[in-house]
Write a protein that holds these residues in place. Structure first.
Motif, short mmCIF file in Angstrom:
data_model
loop_
_atom_site.label_atom_id
_atom_site.label_comp_id
_atom_site.label_asym_id
_atom_site.label_seq_id
_atom_site.Cartn_x
_atom_site.Cartn_y
_atom_site.Cartn_z
N VAL A 8 -33.03 -30.34 17.62
CA VAL A 8 -31.69 -29.67 17.82
C VAL A 8 -31.80 -29.33 19.22
CG1 VAL A 8 -30.28 -27.72 17.48
CG2 VAL A 8 -31.45 -29.06 15.40
N CYS A 9 -32.82 -28.56 19.75
CA CYS A 9 -32.80 -27.79 21.19
C CYS A 9 -32.65 -29.25 22.25
CB CYS A 9 -34.07 -27.24 21.37
SG CYS A 9 -34.42 -26.39 22.75
N LYS A 10 -33.62 -30.17 21.86
CA LYS A 10 -33.14 -31.27 22.82
C LYS A 10 -31.91 -31.90 22.92
CE LYS A 10 -36.71 -33.64 20.90
NZ LYS A 10 -37.60 -34.66 20.65
N GLN B 270 -30.50 -21.96 28.70
CA GLN B 270 -30.27 -20.50 27.71
C GLN B 270 -28.88 -20.19 27.42
OE1 GLN B 270 -33.28 -19.11 26.36
NE2 GLN B 270 -31.78 -18.72 24.79
N TYR B 271 -27.97 -20.54 28.54
CA TYR B 271 -26.76 -20.30 28.49
C TYR B 271 -26.01 -21.37 27.53
CZ TYR B 271 -21.72 -19.80 30.25
OH TYR B 271 -20.33 -19.57 30.33
N ILE B 272 -26.46 -22.94 27.82
CA ILE B 272 -26.07 -23.69 26.81
C ILE B 272 -26.17 -23.41 25.47
CG2 ILE B 272 -26.21 -26.30 26.17
CD1 ILE B 272 -26.88 -26.60 29.28
N LEU B 273 -27.36 -23.07 25.24
CA LEU B 273 -27.73 -22.59 23.63
C LEU B 273 -26.96 -21.47 23.11
CD1 LEU B 273 -31.66 -22.59 23.90
CD2 LEU B 273 -30.08 -24.61 23.15
N CYS B 274 -26.57 -20.71 24.24
CA CYS B 274 -25.66 -19.24 23.70
C CYS B 274 -24.33 -19.92 23.25
CB CYS B 274 -25.54 -18.34 24.81
SG CYS B 274 -24.61 -16.91 24.53
N GLN B 275 -23.85 -20.86 23.92
CA GLN B 275 -22.34 -21.34 23.81
C GLN B 275 -22.34 -22.37 22.40
OE1 GLN B 275 -21.28 -22.45 27.81
NE2 GLN B 275 -19.87 -21.06 27.54
N SER B 276 -23.63 -23.04 21.98
CA SER B 276 -23.81 -23.89 21.15
C SER B 276 -23.39 -23.29 19.57
CB SER B 276 -24.94 -24.34 21.21
OG SER B 276 -25.07 -25.16 22.35
N ARG B 277 -23.10 -24.16 18.90
CA ARG B 277 -22.79 -24.07 17.43
C ARG B 277 -23.66 -25.07 16.54
NH1 ARG B 277 -18.58 -21.43 14.84
NH2 ARG B 277 -17.24 -21.55 16.61
N VAL B 278 -24.23 -24.56 15.44
CA VAL B 278 -25.08 -25.46 14.89
C VAL B 278 -25.06 -25.11 13.44
CG1 VAL B 278 -27.62 -26.14 14.16
CG2 VAL B 278 -27.06 -25.70 16.68
N TYR C 207 -35.31 -13.52 25.87
CA TYR C 207 -35.83 -14.83 26.32
C TYR C 207 -36.62 -14.92 27.06
CZ TYR C 207 -31.60 -14.89 23.21
OH TYR C 207 -30.57 -14.84 22.16
N GLN C 208 -37.39 -13.98 27.80
CA GLN C 208 -38.10 -14.36 28.78
C GLN C 208 -39.32 -15.22 28.70
OE1 GLN C 208 -40.57 -10.87 30.37
NE2 GLN C 208 -39.37 -9.67 28.57
N ARG D 114 -34.06 -17.08 16.79
CA ARG D 114 -34.82 -16.52 18.13
C ARG D 114 -34.89 -17.26 19.21
NH1 ARG D 114 -38.04 -12.43 16.18
NH2 ARG D 114 -38.41 -12.19 13.89
N LEU D 115 -34.33 -18.59 19.21
CA LEU D 115 -34.14 -19.39 20.29
C LEU D 115 -32.97 -18.97 21.04
CD1 LEU D 115 -35.44 -21.86 21.79
CD2 LEU D 115 -33.95 -23.44 20.34
N GLY D 116 -31.89 -18.62 20.34
CA GLY D 116 -30.72 -18.00 21.32
C GLY D 116 -29.59 -18.93 20.96
N VAL D 117 -29.77 -19.78 19.98
CA VAL D 117 -28.45 -20.56 19.67
C VAL D 117 -27.29 -19.54 19.29
CG1 VAL D 117 -27.51 -22.32 18.01
CG2 VAL D 117 -29.77 -22.72 19.32
N GLY D 118 -26.25 -19.55 19.78
CA GLY D 118 -25.21 -18.50 19.75
C GLY D 118 -24.52 -18.54 18.66
N ARG D 119 -23.99 -19.53 17.89
CA ARG D 119 -23.38 -19.58 16.84
C ARG D 119 -24.03 -20.29 15.66
NH1 ARG D 119 -20.11 -20.31 21.50
NH2 ARG D 119 -18.37 -18.48 21.46
N LEU D 120 -24.15 -19.99 14.61
CA LEU D 120 -24.80 -20.48 13.46
C LEU D 120 -23.82 -20.47 12.27
CD1 LEU D 120 -28.65 -19.10 13.70
CD2 LEU D 120 -27.75 -21.30 14.39
N VAL D 121 -23.83 -21.68 11.78
CA VAL D 121 -23.02 -22.04 10.46
C VAL D 121 -24.31 -22.04 9.37
CG1 VAL D 121 -21.49 -23.48 9.04
CG2 VAL D 121 -21.29 -23.11 11.50
N VAL D 122 -23.91 -21.28 8.30
CA VAL D 122 -24.88 -20.83 7.11
C VAL D 122 -24.51 -21.45 6.01
CG1 VAL D 122 -26.64 -19.32 6.18
CG2 VAL D 122 -25.76 -18.97 8.66
N VAL D 123 -25.06 -22.37 5.12
CA VAL D 123 -24.39 -23.04 4.06
C VAL D 123 -25.37 -22.94 2.86
CG1 VAL D 123 -23.13 -25.05 3.11
CG2 VAL D 123 -22.88 -24.37 5.76
#
Length: 272
Positions: free
Chosen positions: A242-244, A62-70, A50-51, A88-97
């Motif tokens: 989403v990021c905002k 980045q820590y907030i994104l890691c802890q988030s669920r989208v 993520y550099q 790639r952004l680093g959102v830590g949890r993804l629900v895929v439907v």
């Protein structure tokens, strides 16, 4: 864990930690890669992957994104690009439907479609893709259509939902479910050279206003089709929204809709 903290700080270099060190930490301390990534970011260390985010999204973000669920509803033209970018952004949890399977007509525009996975479930293929590009992201898969009966279960604990559907009735069900659960929802739609995006926040009736006069099942994409570039553009804008929302930064398209005309390179923003 003091030992883990010492391991991470000892292996970091200029505030960055390599992927190899993350894998070693997971193996040595019996953790998942997601747990390691959370620990790394909690120490104020940026995973090296993520550099290039860091000038825009510092380690705290980045820590907030890691802890988030989208939750991404739909893994087709829009959904494939959305999931790729979120991972790639680093959102830590993804629900895929997605209940659907890949067909040949998907190959012109859907990032996840390939001749090798024709006939395979889109959500399952998406989860495998996410695992390959960012194994620190946790995925939850639903190989079913989103509806009134399962909507609350699918969106449970989601911080944001993303509309990547191609059915107007399903979009409105998603919007109502998000409203009931007080979850922000980012909507996107495409047809030919054109696309639109808006964000519905809890308490708003944005999609009901937008589609009030639409009686059909499908939108204008049924008439105009979709080339490869339109879903990529609209998906990128949805991911920015989403990021905002997750970071609590910037100005979102609340009660506004952004229309894009890629043929004439025109953008128009309207109040809803």
């Amino acid at each position: 864990m003091t030992d883990l903290r010492s391991f991470l700080t000892g292996r970091s270099n200029a505030g960055l930690l390599s992927w190899q060190a993350q894998e070693e930490a997971a193996a040595q301390y019996g953790l998942t890669l997601h747990e390691v990534e959370e620990a790394v970011l909690a120490e104020g260390i940026m995973p090296a992957r993520y550099q290039r985010n860091s000038e825009t999204i510092p380690v705290e973000g980045q820590y907030i994104l890691c802890q988030s669920r989208v939750a991404v509803i739909g893994c087709g033209g829009l959904g494939g690009h959305i999931l790729e970018q979120l991972a790639r952004l680093g959102v830590g949890r993804l629900v895929v439907v997605d209940f659907d399977k890949f067909e040949e007509h998907n190959l012109n525009r859907q990032l996840l479609a390939s001749p090798e996975n024709l006939g395979q479930n889109k959500a399952a293929v998406a989860a495998e893709r996410i695992k390959r590009i960012n194994p620190a992201v946790e995925t939850m898969i639903f190989k079913e259509a989103f509806g009134e009966q399962n909507g609350s279960d699918i969106l449970q604990s989601a911080d944001v939902a993303v509309d990547a559907l191609d059915s107007i009735p399903a979009r409105r069900i998603l919007a109502r479910t998000c409203s009931r659960l007080a979850i922000p929802m980012v909507h996107g739609a495409i047809c030919g050279w054109y696309g639109q995006i808006t964000t519905q926040f809890p308490g708003d009736d944005t999609l009901d206003v937008l589609y009030r006069a639409c009686a059909g099942e499908k939108g204008m994409e049924k008439v105009f089709g979709n080339p490869s570039f339109t879903p990529a553009v609209i998906a990128g804008l949805q991911v920015a929204e989403v990021c905002k929302i997750l970071l609590g930064q910037g100005t979102c398209l609340r009660r506004k809709i952004l229309y894009l005309n890629l043929l004439d390179m025109e953008l128009e923003e309207l109040q809803l």
